[in-house]
Design a protein around this motif. Structure first.
Motif, PDB file in Angstrom:
ATOM      1  N   GLU A   1       0.829  -1.209   0.000  1.00 20.73           N
ATOM      2  CA  GLU A   1       0.000   0.000   0.000  1.00 20.73           C
ATOM      3  C   GLU A   1       0.864   1.261   0.000  1.00 20.73           C
ATOM      4  OE1 GLU A   1      -2.651  -0.203   3.250  1.00 20.73           O
ATOM      5  OE2 GLU A   1      -3.644  -2.039   2.583  1.00 20.73           O
TER       6      GLU A   1
ATOM      7  N   CYS B   1       1.081   4.356  -2.866  1.00 22.34           N
ATOM      8  CA  CYS B   1       0.936   5.786  -2.542  1.00 22.34           C
ATOM      9  C   CYS B   1       2.153   6.581  -3.032  1.00 22.34           C
ATOM     10  CB  CYS B   1       0.779   5.961  -1.038  1.00 22.34           C
ATOM     11  SG  CYS B   1      -0.768   5.321  -0.376  1.00 22.34           S
TER      12      CYS B   1
ATOM     13  N   ARG C   1       2.004   7.000  -6.817  1.00 23.22           N
ATOM     14  CA  ARG C   1       1.113   8.079  -7.259  1.00 23.22           C
ATOM     15  C   ARG C   1       1.768   9.438  -7.035  1.00 23.22           C
ATOM     16  NH1 ARG C   1      -2.837   4.556  -5.110  1.00 23.22           N
ATOM     17  NH2 ARG C   1      -2.768   5.621  -3.096  1.00 23.22           N
TER      18      ARG C   1
ATOM     19  N   ASN D   1      -3.066  13.996  -3.696  1.00 24.16           N
ATOM     20  CA  ASN D   1      -2.469  12.675  -3.564  1.00 24.16           C
ATOM     21  C   ASN D   1      -1.169  12.698  -2.778  1.00 24.16           C
ATOM     22  OD1 ASN D   1      -4.107  10.808  -5.641  1.00 24.16           O
ATOM     23  ND2 ASN D   1      -3.844  12.851  -6.566  1.00 24.16           N
TER      24      ASN D   1
ATOM     25  N   ILE E   1      -0.368  10.687   3.057  1.00 21.18           N
ATOM     26  CA  ILE E   1      -0.407   9.235   3.185  1.00 21.18           C
ATOM     27  C   ILE E   1      -1.054   8.885   4.505  1.00 21.18           C
ATOM     28  CG2 ILE E   1       0.999   7.134   3.307  1.00 21.18           C
ATOM     29  CD1 ILE E   1       3.074   8.485   1.595  1.00 21.18           C
TER      30      ILE E   1
END
Length: 900
Positions: free
Chosen positions: A834, A838, A841, A881, A884
Motif C-alpha cells: 500500500e 501511494c 502516485r 495525492n 499518506i
C-alpha cells in the motif's frame, strides 16, 4: 581694514610724498609728459590716503559708541517676588505660616505637648499632594497634636534664610516638649501620619508586672525593654525615652515596641544584674546590651544603633516610598520569596492576616535543633490565641453601643471614686493578675535566661505540662497548631477566658468627701479622661474603617493542618516571607498578573522563585490551612507554575499594545491585522488547524521593523493561497509555557498549519536581520511540498529583473527534482504494498509538475497565463495525492522516515 601698496612703485610713491624737493624744477620739466603723469599719480595717492583716514575715523567713532554703551548699560531688571498666599484653606485646623515666620511658629509649638510641622514649597507637586493628607490627619488628632505648616520657600523669609539648602519637599517633623524634632520618613498618607503621631505620644509602655511584658510579646514583632529605675535622677529614663522617639524615624509603623521597667525589684526578678540595662526580645532570641569600657556607654546614639542592627523579624513588611529604592533587593539573593498582598492598615492594633503569616513563618524557621525552639513554640501559641481573640472583637459595634455618660448638672460635694477592672482597651493601664502563670514564667525564663533553663531542665515534658493557659481554648491546641477549628468549635469554653482578659467596662463606684471640683467641671477627672479616650479610640477606628475594614483569615472547618515545624532546615534554600500593603501598592500585584482588586479582602499570596524564573499564586482562600499547604507543596515541588498575564484594568501597570486582540473589520480584505496575544489566548491562537501562525515575541512593544515584516509575510502567504495570521506578544507581561520561552527579544515563531496535539514551532535566527522574505522562507519549511511549490512560484512573479526571475524558477525546478529523488528512494526501500502504491502516485504527479515547470518561461509568470494555469492545476492534483494514511506508515518497518 587698511589698503596697502601692491607693487614696489606704489611703495616708493607713497614714501616720496613725505620728502621735500631739494631743487626747483624747470618749466620744461613740468610740461613734459613725464611730469604730468607724476602729478596724476600723486593725486590718486592723496585720495587713497584720504579714504584711509575717513575709514579709521568711522571705526574709532563706532568703537567709542560701543564702549560707551557697554559702560552705561542699565542693570538687569528682576521681577518682584510674588506675594505669599495661604497654602491651606482658611477653615483648616492647620496653622499656616505662609510667610515663613519661623520664630513665631517655633514659639507657638513650645506651648504644645506634641506638634507636627510640614515645611513646604507652594510650587512643589509633592507638597500639594501631601497637603490633603496632612489636613486629614489634623482633623483626626487636632485635639491632641498641634499641626502647623511653614512656607520655607518664600524668598527673604526667615525660614528660607535659615534653611536655604533643603534637597526635597515637603519635610515633616514631629516636636515634643522634652526632645528635639523627630523626622517623619514614612508614607505620605493620613493613616500612616496618624499612627506615627500615636507612637510619638506614647513612645514607651510601662511594665508593671510580668503580664504586661507577655502581652507586648504576643502582639509585637520585637520588644525593646529598658531597665531604668527612677531613684536619684531620671537621666537614664530620659535617654531611653529619646531612643524610642529616635527609632521611629526608621520604624514609622512601630514594629518594635519600646517598654520601660522603672522598678528595681521587678528588674531583679527578671534577672537583670546591673542597671541601667536594655534587652531586645525577638521571636527566636534575646539580645542584651553590653556596654564596653571606653567604647560604648548609655547614650542615645549607641542604643539606637544597637536596637536597629539587632532587630529581626520572621516576616518583613516592605513599604515602598514611591522613589527609586531597593526595598526588595536584599531579598532577591537567589532564594525564593513569598509575598503576601493584604491591607496593612497601621491604625489597627493587630492585623490578623499578617499575624497568621508571622505565626507560619516562626513555625517554618523554628528548627528543632535550635536552643530557642521551646521559646518560639510557646510564643507561637500565645500569639495565635491573641489573634483569635482579636478577630472576635467588633470595635465599630462597641462604639455604636457605648453609652457616653452625661455630666451631672448640679454640683456635688462628693467625688465619685472610680475603680476599673478592665484590660480591654489600650488606655487602661490596669492588668489582670488572675491568669495562670505557667506560660508567663516559662516565657520570661526562656526570654531572659534561655540557655540556663535548657541546661538545668532534663525533662521538658514536665515544663510544658504547666501550660494550662491555652488548653481551654481548644482541646487539640497542644497537639496540632493552629487550633483554628477547635477554637471556633469550643468558643464557649474560651468565652470565660476572654471575659477575664477583655471584659466590658465595669466600674465600682463609691462616694468620697472631697474638695476637688465635681467631675462635670474637671476635664482631667478620671471619668472624663476615660470618656475622652473612648471617643478618641472610636474616632480612630471609624477613620481606619473608612480606609479599609478589618479583615480576618478564613475559618478552617475541616481537614488536617500541615505541620511546617523546622521545614526551613530541611531544604538547601531559605524562603523569605514579605508582606506588602495591597491598597497602596496594588500595582505590584497587577504586574505579577494577580487581579488583586477582585480578590477577597484584596489578599493574595505569591511565591517568586528566581532560580527557575517561575511564580506560584495561592488559588485557595487565604487561611491557616491553605497557606501552610501552599508552602509545603512548594518545598515538595508539587505546585503548578502560574503563568503571569496582564490585568486589563491595571492603572499603574504599563502595557505597550492594544486593549484587546484586533480582528479584520471587513472593510479591506487585503489588509493584514496583527493580533495582540495574552497568556490565555496564545495557545488557542497557535493551535488553530489549517492556519500558519506568525508570532513575534517581544520584550515590551514590538518595533516597526518587526511589525512590518510580519504584515508583509502574512500578505505574501495569503496571496499564494495560504491561510496565515500575524500576532505579537509582550513577554515581559505575559508568561508562556516552558516550551515556548524565548531567550532573546524579539523572536519570531512560525507555527505550521498541519499539526496535531501540541503546537510545534520554528524560530527565526536571533542573529539575523528580520525581514519579510526571511519570515516567508521560514514559513515555507513548515509547509507541505505542494503548498511550498505554489508559494515559491508566486514569489517568482514580483521581481522586475529577468535575472531574479530566472534564478527563482531555477530554484523551483531544483526543488522538484529533489522531491522526485527522495520519494523514489523511499519507493525503492519500502516493502509494504500500500505504501509503494501511494509513493508511486506521488511520483506520477511530481513528474507531471516537473514537466509543466520545465516548459514555463519567465514571461509566463503573469495572471491567466495558460502554461501557469496548467502548472497550478498539476499542483492541485499533487496536493490531493500527497498525504499518506498514518495506518499505512505504521506498517512500514523501514527505519528511514518519510518526510513531507
Amino acid at each position: 581694514m587698511f589698503p596697502t601698496a601692491d607693487s614696489e612703485d606704489n611703495i616708493t610713491q607713497v614714501t616720496s610724498l613725505k620728502r621735500k624737493p631739494s631743487l626747483p624744477t624747470t618749466s620744461n620739466e613740468r610740461d613734459s609728459p613725464e611730469s604730468s603723469s607724476q602729478v596724476a599719480k600723486q593725486k590718486i595717492n592723496r585720495e587713497l590716503t584720504l579714504n584711509m583716514l575717513v575709514k579709521e575715523l568711522v571705526f574709532c567713532i563706532a568703537l567709542a559708541l560701543t564702549t560707551y554703551g557697554a559702560l552705561h548699560n542699565a542693570p538687569t531688571k528682576v521681577s518682584k517676588v510674588p506675594q505669599a498666599v495661604r497654602f491651606f484653606y482658611s477653615d483648616s485646623v492647620v496653622t499656616d505660616w505662609y510667610r515663613g515666620q519661623l520664630s513665631n511658629a517655633l514659639a507657638s509649638m513650645h506651648s504644645e505637648d506634641v506638634s507636627f510641622v510640614m515645611y513646604y514649597a507652594p510650587w512643589d507637586a509633592e507638597s500639594q499632594y501631601v497637603r490633603g493628607e496632612f489636613d486629614k490627619a489634623a482633623n483626626i488628632l487636632s485635639d491632641r497634636v498641634h499641626f502647623a505648616a511653614i512656607n520655607c520657600w518664600n524668598p527673604g523669609s526667615e525660614c528660607r534664610l535659615q534653611h536655604s539648602k533643603i534637597p526635597s519637599w515637603p519635610i515633616l517633623v514631629a516636636y515634643t516638649v522634652t526632645s528635639r524634632g523627630v523626622l517623619y520618613k514614612g508614607p505620605r498618607n493620613a493613616e500612616s501620619m496618624v499612627n506615627f503621631l500615636e507612637l510619638i505620644m506614647r513612645p514607651l509602655q510601662k511594665i508593671s508586672n510580668t503580664e504586661d511584658l507577655v502581652n507586648l510579646l504576643s502582639i509585637c514583632d520585637a520588644v525593646a525593654v529598658g531597665f531604668t529605675p527612677l531613684t536619684d535622677t531620671s537621666r537614664y529614663y530620659n535617654i531611653w525615652y529619646n531612643v524610642a522617639l529616635k527609632s521611629y524615624e526608621f520604624d514609622t509603623i512601630g514594629e518594635i515596641c519600646f517598654a520601660a521597667v522603672t522598678s528595681a525589684e521587678l528588674a531583679s526578678d527578671l534577672g537583670v544584674e546591673s542597671i541601667p540595662n536594655a534587652r531586645l526580645m525577638l521571636w527566636n532570641d534575646t539580645k542584651e546590651y553590653k556596654p564596653e569600657e571606653n567604647k560604648q556607654s548609655w547614650n542615645e546614639t549607641f542604643l539606637v544603633n544597637w536596637v536597629l542592627e539587632n532587630f529581626a523579624q520572621p516576616v518583613a513588611r516592605i513599604i515602598p516610598m514611591w522613589k527609586k529604592s531597593f526595598n526588595f533587593e536584599r531579598y532577591a539573593d537567589g532564594n525564593p520569596m513569598l509575598i503576601l498582598f493584604t491591607p496593612l492598615n497601621p491604625l489597627y492594633e493587630q492585623l490578623p492576616l499578617y499575624s497568621l503569616l508571622r505565626e507560619v513563618a516562626m513555625e517554618y524557621y523554628n528548627c528543632k535543633n535550635n536552643e530557642s525552639n521551646p521559646w518560639t513554640s510557646e510564643l507561637i501559641k500565645l500569639q495565635q490565641v491573641q489573634r483569635l481573640l482579636y478577630q472576635k472583637k467588633n470595635f465599630l459595634k462597641f462604639c455604636q453601643e457605648y453609652k457616653f455618660k452625661k455630666p451631672v448638672k448640679k454640683p456635688s460635694p462628693h467625688y465619685r471614686k472610680v475603680i476599673s477592672h478592665n484590660n480591654k482597651y489600650p488606655w487602661n493601664n490596669v492588668t489582670q493578675k488572675n491568669q495562670k502563670a505557667g506560660i508567663v514564667n516559662f516565657l520570661l525564663k526562656q526570654g531572659m535566661a534561655i540557655s540556663k533553663l535548657i541546661e538545668n531542665s532534663n525533662d521538658n515534658s514536665a515544663l510544658w505540662s504547666n501550660l494550662g493557659f491555652l488548653e481551654h481554648c481548644g482541646e487539640s491546641a497542644s497537639q496540632s497548631l493552629p487550633a483554628e477549628k477547635s477554637f471556633y468549635e469550643n468558643y464557649e469554653k474560651c468565652q470565660s477566658f476572654e471575659e477575664q482578659l477583655n471584659s466590658d467596662l465595669e466600674m465600682e463606684q463609691e462616694d468620697v468627701e472631697t474638695t476637688m471640683l465635681p467631675h462635670e467641671d474637671d476635664p482631667l477627672s478620671a471619668e472624663n479622661l476615660m470618656q475622652e479616650n473612648v471617643k478618641h479610640f472610636c474616632r480612630l477606628m471609624q477613620f481606619a474603617n473608612r480606609i479599609s475594614p478589618p479583615v480576618s483569615p478564613a475559618k478552617v472547618s475541616s481537614g488536617n493542618v500541615t505541620q511546617l515545624h523546622g521545614l526551613a532546615c530541611d531544604t538547601n534554600y531559605t524562603l523569605h516571607m514579605i508582606a506588602v500593603d495591597s491598597i497602596r501598592n496594588y500595582h505590584f500585584a497587577e504586574a505579577l498578573g494577580v487581579d488583586i482588586k477582585n480578590r477577597k479582602d484584596m489578599t493574595a499570596a505569591v511565591i517568586l522563585d528566581s532560580r527557575y524564573e517561575s511564580q506560584y499564586v495561592l488559588s485557595e482562600e487565604y487561611s491557616a490551612k491553605s497557606v501552610r499547604d501552599f508552602i509545603y507543596n512548594f518545598t515538595q515541588q508539587k505546585l503548578k507554575r502560574t503563568l503571569r498575564s496582564r490585568i486589563d484594568d491595571a492603572k499603574h501597570t504599563h502595557y505597550f499594545g492594544s486593549v484587546a486582540g484586533t480582528e479584520p473589520d471587513g472593510k479591506n480584505d487585503s489588509a493584514v491585522h496583527i493580533t495582540d496575544l495574552t497568556t490565555h489566548t496564545f495557545r488557542k491562537f497557535v493551535t488553530t488547524p489549517g492556519t500558519v501562525s506568525l508570532v513575534a515575541v517581544c520584550g515590551g512593544g514590538c518595533g516597526a521593523l518587526v511589525a512590518r515584516a510580519l504584515a508583509h509575510a502574512a500578505r505574501l502567504l495569503r496571496a499564494s493561497g495560504v491561510r496565515a495570521r500575524a500576532a505579537r506578544l509582550d513577554a515581559l507581561r505575559h508568561d508562556l509555557p516552558w516550551q515556548y520561552t524565548v531567550h532573546a527579544y524579539p523572536t519570531l515563531l512560525v507555527f505550521p498549519a498541519h499539526r496535531g496535539g501540541e503546537a510545534e514551532s520554528r524560530a527565526f535566527p536571533s542573529g539575523e536581520r528580520v525581514s519579510s522574505g526571511g519570515v516567508v522562507a521560514l514559513a515555507l519549511r513548515s509547509l507541505g511540498a505542494p503548498t511550498h511549490l505554489r508559494v515559491s512560484l508566486a514569489l517568482c512573479a514580483p521581481p522586475t529583473l529577468s535575472s531574479e526571475r530566472k534564478a527563482c524558477l531555477k530554484d523551483v525546478r531544483e526543488h522538484v527534482t529533489t522531491l522526485i529523488g527522495r520519494n523514489l528512494k523511499y519507493w525503492r526501500r519500502t516493502r509494504v504494498g500500500e505504501l509503494r502504491d501511494c509513493l508511486f502516485r506521488r511520483l506520477q504527479h511530481l513528474h507531471d509538475v516537473a514537466l509543466h515547470i520545465s516548459l514555463l518561461h519567465i514571461t509566463d509568470l503573469t495572471q491567466n497565463n495558460e502554461k501557469q494555469n496548467k502548472l497550478l492545476k498539476s499542483l492541485d492534483n499533487l496536493a490531493k495525492n500527497w498525504d499518506i494514511d498514518e495506518l499505512i506508515l505504521r506498517k512500514n518497518v523501514i527505519p528511514t522516515p518519510i518526510t513531507r
